[in-house]
Design an enzyme around this catalytic site. Sequence first.
Site, PDB file in Angstrom:
ATOM      1  N   HIS A  21       0.851  -1.202   0.000  1.00  0.00           N
ATOM      2  CA  HIS A  21       0.000   0.000   0.000  1.00  0.00           C
ATOM      3  C   HIS A  21       0.883   1.247   0.000  1.00  0.00           C
ATOM      4  O   HIS A  21       0.697   2.159  -0.821  1.00  0.00           O
ATOM      5  CB  HIS A  21      -0.909  -0.011   1.231  1.00  0.00           C
ATOM      6  N   GLU A  22       1.849   1.279   0.906  1.00  0.00           N
ATOM      7  CA  GLU A  22       2.730   2.447   0.982  1.00  0.00           C
ATOM      8  C   GLU A  22       3.634   2.538  -0.243  1.00  0.00           C
ATOM      9  O   GLU A  22       3.980   3.636  -0.686  1.00  0.00           O
ATOM     10  CB  GLU A  22       3.575   2.383   2.260  1.00  0.00           C
ATOM     11  N   HIS A  25       1.925   4.598  -2.888  1.00  0.00           N
ATOM     12  CA  HIS A  25       2.137   6.038  -2.701  1.00  0.00           C
ATOM     13  C   HIS A  25       3.550   6.433  -3.120  1.00  0.00           C
ATOM     14  O   HIS A  25       3.760   7.432  -3.823  1.00  0.00           O
ATOM     15  CB  HIS A  25       1.949   6.412  -1.223  1.00  0.00           C
TER      16      HIS A  25
END
Length: 458
Positions: A21-22, A25
Site C-alpha cells: 500500500h505504501e 504512494h
Amino acid sequence: MTFLLTLLAAIFVLGPLIALHEWGHYIVARLCGVKVLTYSIGFGPKLFGWTSKKSGIDYRISALPLGGYVKMLDEREGEVAKDELHLAFNRQHPLKKIAIVAAGPIMNFVIAIALFWVLFMTPSEQLATKIGQVLPDTPAAIAQLPVGDKIVAIDGHEVQTWEGINYRLAGRMGETDNVSITLQSESQASNATKTYQAPVKTFMQGTSQGKDALTSFGMLPWQPDIEPIVGDLSADGAASRQGLKVGDRITAINDTEIKDWISATRIIRDNPETLLNFMVLRDGKSVQLQIMPQGKKDNLGNDFGQIGAMVAQSEIVIPDAYKATVVYGPGESLVKSFEKTEQLAVMTVSSMGKMLSGMIGLDNLSGPITIAKVAKQSFDISWQMVLSTAALISLSLAVLNLLPIPVLDGGHIVYYLIELIRGKPLSEGIQMAGLNIGLLLLAGFMVLAIGNDISRLF
C-alpha cells in the site's frame, strides 16, 4: 505460544499488504517528481532501517505495526530550499496529488484481484451447489426449497460455489425483503429453472446473529449421514460430567428427534449455557440426561455451545451427484477475480451504511485483534485460505482508505478535487479542522473496533 503464532500470522499477512500500500504512494510520488523523505512500515519510533546513499530516502521499520506512511517534501511540514520547491508535494498539480494519494488503495485493489486470480486458477473439487438439507422454521423452509435441486443464482446473480452463495446471502444482512433463489432440477430439462422467493426479516440479526449466512437462511450443502453415537468424551467436558457415555446413541434433544450427528451438534452449538434434555439409547434402554453446553467463543466473538463429545471416526464418501470440480482458465479467472473484488467492495460499503443506519449492529465492526486471529486460523487450514484471507483484508484496506474522512486517503482526495475545481487549495485552517475531525472519527472507530475485539475474548 498461541499468542506468538497469532502475532506472527498477522505480521506475515498484514505486513506485505501495508508495505505494498505504501509502495503505491511511494512509487507514484517518485514518478510524479516529488521528493520522498521517508518510507516507513509502522508508526512511532524507528526500530531499524537504512538511508539510501543515492536518494537520501530513509527506509525504516517502526514500532507500531498498525499501518505505515510515506513522508514527502512539503512546505507545510518544514522549510524547503528554493532549488527544491518544484519537488515539494504541496507545489504539485491537484491531479498529481490525487494520483499519489489514490495509488495506495489502488495497489490494495490490485493485490486482491491478483490473489483471487491465483485462487480461481487453482483447480478444486468442491461440493456441488445442490441443496442437501433445508432447516425448519427458516426462510428456505418457508419458500419450500426442494432438497436435491441445484442453486444457480441468488437475486439474479449466477453462483457456482457455496462460497459464492454464502457471500450473496451475507450481502443481505440486516434486510427485510424477499431473496430470489433460482434452482435447477435434474428431473427437468437441463436448462429448466425455477425461481423461488424466500422472505427474510432483519436477516442474520436477533436470534440469528452469530450464525453464518447459510444456516440463517436455512439451506445447507450435502452433509454426511453420521450416526449420532458417542465415540469419545473429553474428560473435562460437560457431557462426561453430566452422565453421557461412550457408545450412547443420541435419539432426541429437547424433544427434537435426532437422526444424525450433525443435527445434534447444531442444536448443541446454538444453545450455549442452556440446560438441554437429552434422550440416549444405552444398552437397549432409553436414558434421560440433562446437559448444559459450555459457552465458547469463535474468532469473531460469536457464542457457541460445546459438550466435549466426539463421534467415532469413519470414512466419509461424498456421492458423485454432490461433487463438482471447479476449473477456470487464466482469462476467465481474471474476469471472475474482477467480479468478486467488485462484489465484495460493494458489500463492504453496504455493510458500513447498514451499521450507520442501524440495520445491523456496530458489534459487527472488527479490529486488529480479530484480524490477527482470523489470519492465524487461515494458516491452520490451507495456503488457499491464507491467500483468500489476505485478499479480503487487502480489499478492506482499499475500501476503508477511500472513505471521505479527511485523515484517510479518501479525505485527501476530496480536498484535492475541491482544489482542482476552485483553482486553489482550501485554507490551512479548514484543512486542519477537517483533519482534526477525521482523527476524532478514526479514533472513535478504532476504540469501538478494539472494544468489540476485546469483548469477543470473554
